[in-house]
Design a protein around this motif. Structure first.
Motif: not given
Length: 382
Positions: A78-96
């Motif tokens: 499920t993590a790999a699926y959600k990662a599709q088409n996501l890119s950019g400069e800065k990513f923030l995970d608030l609930t690691c």
């Protein structure tokens, strides 16, 4: 994190006991003065879970957290699926948490910031990312404090709110989650163009849309027909209708997408069972698009409360199972034969049906006990 768990002798002992009975092991004394038997069992359990849930963490040197953190983590699929088409400069995970989602979702970003209030857990994640040769900024703070002090903006913010209260009981209302999404949603959109939130598969979608602003996409993610996550996507300027994607990973079924309002305007056609029977997968059932499925695939629905469909000719690319079946009487069911029994909109449960008709469980044939508009019916594989 107990660094002694990385001692080669301790690691060898853990690997030698991967198939040991954990209950029996926990009754024994640890053979190591600096590592408890509970810590050893924790690592064994972690490796066992990783084999089925996130095999990329079976690399030597990975340390696993307590079982509750393992249970709450997304799977690698499920993590790999959600990662599709996501890119950019800065990513923030608030609930690691254990960092599975962050590891995948941040892979195409130049900078990743991971926030976690549990000091042992964030230390474990930092160690594991170092083993996996991935860099990030690890912040040991409550997310409320981080948001109050933060001066940066991010391309994407991700959250997986805790779905248990202080007594470890499961909670489902948005205001009961930790953090309370309703309280911080505006702040999140002030510092990011896109916010992604993972929620319980049991959450009511109508309630969700009514309470959270700026939703532009909802994904219902199942794995092998078991709905695992409802994921919502927010942006600063919500425009148009909400897109909803129904996904069934590790199946050969096509994804199905629709927009809000389509189900309300769709009309189902009803009819008696024909040669082919269609059972929507659970991501479709979760979405509640019962009339839309009938309309889109030109299938007849058996009954307003029976979410089973039929057609004379086979319709491919249906998001669910397609069975070649015929209507039979109870007398035509052979006792001691093996069948997979399905009960839909029928007064008896599968185990009660098997007992009543002397049916053995298993095999490749199917029996469906259900209702059409004309009344109760039994369908049998052809």
């Amino acid at each position: 994190m107990n660094q002694y768990i990385l001692n080669p002798v301790v690691k060898n002992f853990i690997n030698a006991n991967l198939h040991a009975d954990l209950h029996s092991l926990l009754l024994k004394k640890s053979p190591f003065p600096n590592v408890s038997i509970q810590e050893i069992a924790q690592q064994i359990k972690g490796k066992q879970v990783a084999q089925r849930k996130f095999p990329f963490l079976l690399k030597e040197g990975i340390v696993f957290p307590p079982q509750l953190n393992l249970e709450q983590s997304s799977s690698e699929k499920t993590a790999a699926y959600k990662a599709q088409n996501l890119s950019g400069e800065k990513f923030l995970d608030l609930t690691c948490g254990f960092g599975i989602d962050a590891f995948y979702l941040s892979q195409n970003f130049e900078k990743a910031v991971l926030v976690e209030k549990n000091s042992d857990l964030i230390e474990t994640v930092g160690h594991n990312w170092n083993v996996l040769e991935r860099k990030a900024t690890f912040v040991n703070k409550r997310l409320e404090n981080f948001l109050e002090e933060n001066k940066e903006t991010f391309d994407v913010i991700y959250l997986d709110p805790a779905r248990r209260d202080e007594s470890k009981n499961k909670v489902f209302l948005l205001e009961d989650l930790s953090p309370n999404i309703l309280e911080i949603q505006k702040k999140l959109l002030d510092i990011s163009e896109q916010v992604i939130i993972k929620l319980s598969p049991l959450i009511d979608l109508t309630y969700l849309v009514s309470e959270i602003k700026n939703i532009f996409k909802i994904e219902i993610i199942a794995v092998k027909n078991d709905v695992k996550e409802v994921v919502i996507y927010l942006n600063k300027i919500k425009s148009g209708k909400i897109i909803c994607n129904c996904i069934n990973l590790e199946s050969e079924e096509d994804d199905f997408s629709f927009t809000s309002g389509e189900e309300k305007n769709a009309e189902a056609e009803y009819g008696e069972p024909d040669e082919y029977i269609y059972l929507p997968n659970n991501s479709i059932l979760k979405a509640g698009i019962f009339n839309l499925i009938s309309e889109k695939f030109k299938l007849k629905k058996l009954h307003p409360n029976t979410h089973i469909y039929t057609s004379k000719n086979r319709i491919d690319h249906f998001p669910g199972r397609i069975l070649h079946m015929k209507t039979v009487s109870a007398k035509e069911i052979l006792k001691k034969e093996k069948y997979n029994v399905i009960s839909k909109n029928y007064p008896l449960k599968p185990e009660e049906i098997r007992k009543k008709y002397g049916i053995l469980d298993g095999g490749e044939a199917y029996l469906i006990f259900t209702q059409s508009k004309k009344g109760k019916i039994i369908l049998k594989s052809m």
